[in-house]
Motif scaffolding. Structure first.
Motif, PDB file in Angstrom:
ATOM      1  N   HIS A 105       6.746  -2.123  -6.896  1.00 16.45           N
ATOM      2  CA  HIS A 105       6.193  -3.300  -6.197  1.00 16.45           C
ATOM      3  C   HIS A 105       5.921  -4.423  -7.200  1.00 16.45           C
ATOM      4  CE1 HIS A 105       5.799  -1.511  -2.289  1.00 16.45           C
ATOM      5  NE2 HIS A 105       4.795  -0.710  -2.583  1.00 16.45           N
ATOM      6  N   HIS A 121       6.002   4.008  -8.282  1.00 20.73           N
ATOM      7  CA  HIS A 121       6.089   3.266  -7.012  1.00 20.73           C
ATOM      8  C   HIS A 121       5.372   1.921  -7.117  1.00 20.73           C
ATOM      9  CE1 HIS A 121       6.121   3.183  -2.449  1.00 20.73           C
ATOM     10  NE2 HIS A 121       5.146   2.324  -2.704  1.00 20.73           N
ATOM     11  N   HIS A 160       9.031  -1.797   0.289  1.00 19.84           N
ATOM     12  CA  HIS A 160       9.232  -0.408   0.697  1.00 19.84           C
ATOM     13  C   HIS A 160      10.629  -0.184   1.257  1.00 19.84           C
ATOM     14  CE1 HIS A 160       4.638  -0.050   1.185  1.00 19.84           C
ATOM     15  NE2 HIS A 160       5.019   0.585   0.089  1.00 19.84           N
ATOM     16  N   ASP A 200       0.765  -1.192   0.000  1.00 20.07           N
ATOM     17  CA  ASP A 200       0.000   0.000   0.000  1.00 20.07           C
ATOM     18  C   ASP A 200       0.801   1.250   0.000  1.00 20.07           C
ATOM     19  OD1 ASP A 200      -2.376   0.755   0.154  1.00 20.07           O
ATOM     20  OD2 ASP A 200      -2.242   1.247   2.234  1.00 20.07           O
ATOM     21  N   ASP A 201       0.162   2.301  -0.265  1.00 19.18           N
ATOM     22  CA  ASP A 201       0.906   3.529  -0.286  1.00 19.18           C
ATOM     23  C   ASP A 201       0.251   4.693   0.367  1.00 19.18           C
ATOM     24  OD1 ASP A 201       2.986   2.518  -1.266  1.00 19.18           O
ATOM     25  OD2 ASP A 201       1.762   2.038  -2.952  1.00 19.18           O
TER      26      ASP A 201
HETATM   27 ZN    ZN Z   1       4.097   0.941  -1.609  1.00 21.28          ZN
END
Ligand code: ZN
Length: 240
Positions: free
Chosen positions: A142, A138, A148, A21-22
């Motif tokens: 992934h 980003h 991360h 997730d970001d």
């Molecule tokens: Zn991320």
């Protein structure tokens, strides 16, 4: 690059266990973060990844914006991306259903374990937002198998867990998955780094002890590129 509209807390959380997730926010100055790859989840060398633009209502401009930012990885890896319309692909991209301005993606070949009926990557709807290309870079990191950078065991981020738990709006499991250090395991390839990784969250000093913070970096760093070249070398290394 510092996000001009820094948010006070993390914005987004993942909904499925292997989707990273970001989020992020803040200011500041820590360097010497690290990059992290998980080789068991790398795609086969020299392969072509079929990437489906999952939603039928994605317009050409949106698709182009995704392709443009994602393709910044290509000069550094031996993979090819084949973008296709529709729902059939190794990677399946959907747009967030709400105004969520963050993204999420399966790590590397975890995408192959997702049900073909479900997307493996979610991106914001607004491709004109200044952060959109960064989020694509980003999430494609992934997708290529990167974790991360802020989760390196040597990151030593002095999280104020009381504030994280109160302000961030993530479950304990989500906090562990997206924020806290990964174990020192040989399954990860920890590489060094001398700039800001696109895989590092912006860290809000309000969530740490001592005002520790990290600004958001929107472009591939030298070490992101070094990681990509190591993960998917275009030529056979002389020594291996
Ligand atoms: Zn991320």
């Amino acid at each position: 690059m510092i996000n001009p509209a820094s948010q006070p807390v993390f914005l987004h959380h993942q909904t499925t266990p292997s989707i990273e997730d970001d989020t992020g926010s803040a200011h500041s100055l820590s360097r010497n973060r690290r990059n992290i790859g998980e080789p068991a989840k790398y795609w086969p060398q020299n392969s072509t990844i079929k990437i489906a633009m999952y939603d039928y209502d994605m317009d050409d401009e949106y698709v182009l914006a995704v392709k443009k930012a994602a393709s910044e990885w290509l000069p550094h890896i031996n993979l090819k991306f084949e973008f296709v319309a529709g729902e059939e692909g190794n990677v399946r991209i959907t747009q967030n259903v709400n105004n969520n301005s963050e993204g999420s993606s399966a790590i590397g070949t975890d995408a192959l374990d997702r049900s073909p009926a479900h997307p493996t990557m979610a991106l914001p709807r607004d491709h004109r937002h200044p952060r959109f290309a960064y989020i694509v870079r980003h999430e494609f990191g992934h997708m290529l198998g990167a974790h991360h950078a802020h989760q390196h065991p040597d990151a030593n981020i002095p999280w104020d867990m009381e504030k994280v738990n109160r302000m961030v709006g993530l479950s304990q499991q989500e906090v562990e998955r997206n924020l806290l250090p990964l174990p020192r395991s040989s399954k990860y390839d920890f590489t060094t780094y001398d700039g800001d990784s696109v895989m590092h969250y912006e860290i809000n000093p309000a969530l740490t002890h001592g005002g520790w913070g990290q600004s958001e970096s929107w472009t591939l760093s030298d070490e992101d590129i070094a990681w990509a070249k190591k993960a998917y070398p275009k030529t056979t290394p002389a020594i291996s």
